[in-house]
Design a protein around this motif. Structure first.
Motif, PDB file in Angstrom:
ATOM      1  N   THR A  81       0.860  -1.192   0.000  1.00 59.27           N
ATOM      2  CA  THR A  81       0.000   0.000   0.000  1.00 59.27           C
ATOM      3  C   THR A  81       0.895   1.240   0.000  1.00 59.27           C
ATOM      4  OG1 THR A  81      -0.128   0.159   2.413  1.00 59.27           O
ATOM      5  CG2 THR A  81      -1.766  -1.249   1.341  1.00 59.27           C
TER       6      THR A  81
ATOM      7  N   GLU B 212     -10.011   4.251  -2.866  1.00 61.94           N
ATOM      8  CA  GLU B 212      -9.610   4.462  -1.464  1.00 61.94           C
ATOM      9  C   GLU B 212      -9.550   5.953  -1.141  1.00 61.94           C
ATOM     10  OE1 GLU B 212      -9.480   1.943   0.703  1.00 61.94           O
ATOM     11  OE2 GLU B 212     -10.074   0.821  -1.068  1.00 61.94           O
ATOM     12  N   LEU B 213      -9.109   6.741  -2.135  1.00 66.07           N
ATOM     13  CA  LEU B 213      -9.067   8.192  -1.912  1.00 66.07           C
ATOM     14  C   LEU B 213     -10.496   8.747  -1.802  1.00 66.07           C
ATOM     15  CD1 LEU B 213      -6.228   9.188  -4.435  1.00 66.07           C
ATOM     16  CD2 LEU B 213      -6.002   8.658  -1.997  1.00 66.07           C
TER      17      LEU B 213
ATOM     18  N   TRP C  53     -13.005   7.051  -0.498  1.00 65.11           N
ATOM     19  CA  TRP C  53     -13.438   6.725   0.874  1.00 65.11           C
ATOM     20  C   TRP C  53     -13.049   7.858   1.817  1.00 65.11           C
ATOM     21  CZ3 TRP C  53     -16.581   3.426   3.209  1.00 65.11           C
ATOM     22  CH2 TRP C  53     -16.874   2.193   2.613  1.00 65.11           C
TER      23      TRP C  53
ATOM     24  N   MET D  85      -0.940   0.513  11.352  1.00 62.66           N
ATOM     25  CA  MET D  85      -1.470  -0.845  11.203  1.00 62.66           C
ATOM     26  C   MET D  85      -2.052  -0.954   9.808  1.00 62.66           C
ATOM     27  SD  MET D  85      -4.473  -2.963  13.222  1.00 62.66           S
ATOM     28  CE  MET D  85      -4.145  -2.298  14.818  1.00 62.66           C
TER      29      MET D  85
ATOM     30  N   ASN E   5      -4.421  -1.809   6.732  1.00 56.15           N
ATOM     31  CA  ASN E   5      -5.882  -1.646   6.679  1.00 56.15           C
ATOM     32  C   ASN E   5      -6.646  -2.949   6.884  1.00 56.15           C
ATOM     33  OD1 ASN E   5      -8.382  -0.152   6.088  1.00 56.15           O
ATOM     34  ND2 ASN E   5      -8.412  -1.475   4.284  1.00 56.15           N
TER      35      ASN E   5
ATOM     36  N   ARG F 220      -6.592  -3.629  10.450  1.00 58.21           N
ATOM     37  CA  ARG F 220      -7.450  -2.696  11.215  1.00 58.21           C
ATOM     38  C   ARG F 220      -8.891  -3.216  11.202  1.00 58.21           C
ATOM     39  NH1 ARG F 220      -5.266   3.568  10.116  1.00 58.21           N
ATOM     40  NH2 ARG F 220      -3.225   2.890   9.463  1.00 58.21           N
ATOM     41  N   MET F 221      -9.328  -3.721  10.040  1.00 60.13           N
ATOM     42  CA  MET F 221     -10.714  -4.209   9.956  1.00 60.13           C
ATOM     43  C   MET F 221     -10.904  -5.417  10.865  1.00 60.13           C
ATOM     44  SD  MET F 221     -11.884  -3.714   6.023  1.00 60.13           S
ATOM     45  CE  MET F 221     -10.673  -4.613   5.134  1.00 60.13           C
TER      46      MET F 221
ATOM     47  N   ALA G 271     -10.750  -4.448  14.674  1.00 56.55           N
ATOM     48  CA  ALA G 271     -11.918  -3.655  15.078  1.00 56.55           C
ATOM     49  C   ALA G 271     -13.156  -4.543  15.157  1.00 56.55           C
ATOM     50  CB  ALA G 271     -12.126  -2.501  14.101  1.00 56.55           C
TER      51      ALA G 271
ATOM     52  N   LEU H   1      -2.357   5.966  16.582  1.00 59.49           N
ATOM     53  CA  LEU H   1      -2.081   6.018  15.134  1.00 59.49           C
ATOM     54  C   LEU H   1      -1.363   7.299  14.738  1.00 59.49           C
ATOM     55  CD1 LEU H   1      -5.415   4.868  13.391  1.00 59.49           C
ATOM     56  CD2 LEU H   1      -3.190   3.716  13.237  1.00 59.49           C
TER      57      LEU H   1
ATOM     58  N   ALA I 176     -11.812   9.405   9.301  1.00 56.06           N
ATOM     59  CA  ALA I 176     -11.539   8.036   8.827  1.00 56.06           C
ATOM     60  C   ALA I 176     -11.585   7.046   9.980  1.00 56.06           C
ATOM     61  CB  ALA I 176     -10.175   7.978   8.142  1.00 56.06           C
TER      62      ALA I 176
ATOM     63  N   GLY J 181     -14.171   4.211  10.086  1.00 54.36           N
ATOM     64  CA  GLY J 181     -13.679   2.828  10.058  1.00 54.36           C
ATOM     65  C   GLY J 181     -14.232   2.017  11.221  1.00 54.36           C
TER      66      GLY J 181
END
Ligand SMILES: Cc1cc2nc3c(=O)[nH]c(=O)nc-3n(C[C@H](O)[C@H](O)[C@H](O)COP(=O)(O)OP(=O)(O)OC[C@H]3O[C@@H](n4cnc5c(N)ncnc54)[C@H](O)[C@@H]3O)c2cc1C
Length: 431
Positions: free
Chosen positions: A224, A255-256, A258, A319, A321, A324-325, A328, A350, A357, A361
């Protein structure tokens, strides 16, 4: 002599900058200002906070560059309104510019400064620069706000013209001639320099962009862009990334989008910082077991992908992405801990922490936000690891004791936790 002040906040760069480009047209010498805001800094408990160091380093680079052009950068430490009162008393300020910021605190702060400057007949102009579309520029046909991403993305793409991602050049001759100035040191502001800071480059590598759709879900590789901290502090221009991505990689562009979507959401629903976007979800009875929360924070849940992610966060401030999902989802669904606890922990740790975001998220993962997917999607942390880290490369990198008896046993059984979550969510939503 009159001066125009540009107030830098989340736009810490001197290229492709809309407000600086526009300010040059005023023919009034520009002075750049940054305020280390004590209202924000006083709330940071960790005095090694890498974000403060990141800003400090960037200001030094900007100051050096401005000095090469015979100007400098004014850097103050204090409460913004007090600083503005002093500045307008000490200098012939006739106008001020800034890049618009959509966070609730920033909106309140800017309104106070705007009112004060207006009372002194100083014009304060805000510019859109950190997003492509802001506020109500992308809305439904009936004027309503989008709450689901895919239709928002389609509308965003259909409205986009080259003008939205053009470059805004900066004219250095428009800056005022100033003596060299001192930036307050980190120590003077009560912070300490970390020797281990390793900030990513602010360049989008073409190899990353070209392969992004294939590499972005593998946490063990550099697949990424690692530009989130730069987008957070404006050390890279969002327009430059759209220019790079537009005909190259739609997945990256998405993604941008989002990012724009969550900034728009925060602007329209500022209460989402503390409340579920789908109100019924605020009825969920969270367990909020403090021992479980501690185990999650420390990366000791016994679920290797979750633990590797939390340890990556604790040691690096970043972290991946995908992870992170997973972490969470695990906190909210497996452990039934309120998403706001997780959101606040991420906010402390972070480097790229961005309120819009992060809240977006977390609400997405807890199922209570702008998401079309039903609440009964519960990530299985074990199959996620098998799919996205099949050789355990990422896990081994972050958990030294993985595979030994020192590694903890799972704090909760997956099947039990999944069923419990479904029951608890169902109860809240059907009551
Ligand atoms: C629970 C949770 C919390 C998050 N908190 C934050 C946060 O505080 N700050 C933050 O910048 N991102 C956050 N994200 C989104 C995403 O994880 C990071 O933007 C991404 O991992 C940053 O790495 P990158 O720069 O290599 O991203 P890339 O994959 O290279 O993406 C490029 C850029 O697009 C933007 N972006 C990508 N995904 C998202 C997304 N889902 N939402 C919004 N913008 C996105 C980021 O600005 C990112 O730098 C969060 C995601 C989740 C699931």
């Amino acid at each position: 002599m009159s001066i125009h002040i540009h107030w830098f906040r989340r736009d810490l760069r001197l290229e492709d900058h809309r407000a600086l480009h526009e300010a040059a047209k005023l023919n009034t010498p520009i002075v750049g200002l940054f305020i280390f805001d004590t209202d924000i800094l006083d709330k940071l408990e960790d005095k090694h906070d890498l974000r403060v160091q990141f800003i400090h380093e960037q200001l030094q680079l900007m100051k050096n560059k401005l000095e090469e052009h015979g100007s400098s950068l004014v850097v103050k430490y204090g409460k913004p309104l007090d600083i503005w009162k002093n500045l307008t008393e000490s200098y012939p300020v006739v106008s001020v510019s800034a890049v618009r910021d959509y966070e609730p605190y920033a909106k309140k702060r800017d309104k106070e400064v705007y009112d004060f400057l207006s009372s002194k007949n100083v014009k304060f102009t805000g510019y859109k620069d950190q997003v492509i579309f802001e506020k109500s520029e992308v809305v439904k046909k009936d004027g309503g706000t989008y709450t689901v991403f895919t239709p928002y993305r389609k509308a965003w793409e259909s409205l986009l013209t080259e003008d939205h991602y053009r470059e805004f050049k900066v004219d250095f001759s428009s800056f005022a001639k100033l003596e060299k100035m001192q930036i307050p040191s980190l120590t003077e502001m009560g912070f300490r320099q970390s020797e281990h800071a390793n900030f990513p480059d602010n360049k989008l590598k073409s190899q990353i962009l070209n392969n992004y759709h294939e590499t972005r879900d593998t946490p063990s590789i550099n697949g990424t862009s690692r530009l989130s901290v730069h987008l957070r502090f404006g050390t890279i221009s969002i327009r430059s990334l759209v220019r790079a991505a537009i005909h190259k990689n739609q997945v990256y562009l998405s993604e941008l989008i989002w990012r724009d979507f969550y900034q728009m959401t925060l602007y329209h629903f500022p209460e989402c910082v503390n409340r579920a976007i789908k109100p019924k979800y605020d009825r969920i009875q969270w367990d909020n077991n403090e021992n479980h929360f501690k185990a999650w924070c420390e990366g000791k849940t016994g679920y290797p992908l979750v633990d590797a992610g939390m340890r990556e966060l604790n040691t690096t401030g970043y972290m991946h992405n995908r992870v992170r999902m997973v972490v969470a989802s695990f906190l909210t669904k497996h452990l039934l801990i309120d998403w706001r606890w997780g959101e606040r922990y991420f906010a402390e740790k972070l480097l790229d922490f961005d309120l819009s975001a992060n809240v977006g998220g977390w609400q997405w993962a807890a199922g209570c936000g702008n998401d079309a997917a039903p609440y009964f999607r519960v990530f299985n942390p074990t199959t996620q690891a098998e799919k996205f880290d099949p050789n355990n490369t990422y896990i081994k990198k972050h958990i030294r004791e993985w595979g030994t008896s020192a590694y903890p046993k799972p704090i909760v059984d997956h099947k039990f936790a999944r069923e419990r979550a479904l029951e608890r969510y169902k109860k809240a939503l059907t009551e």
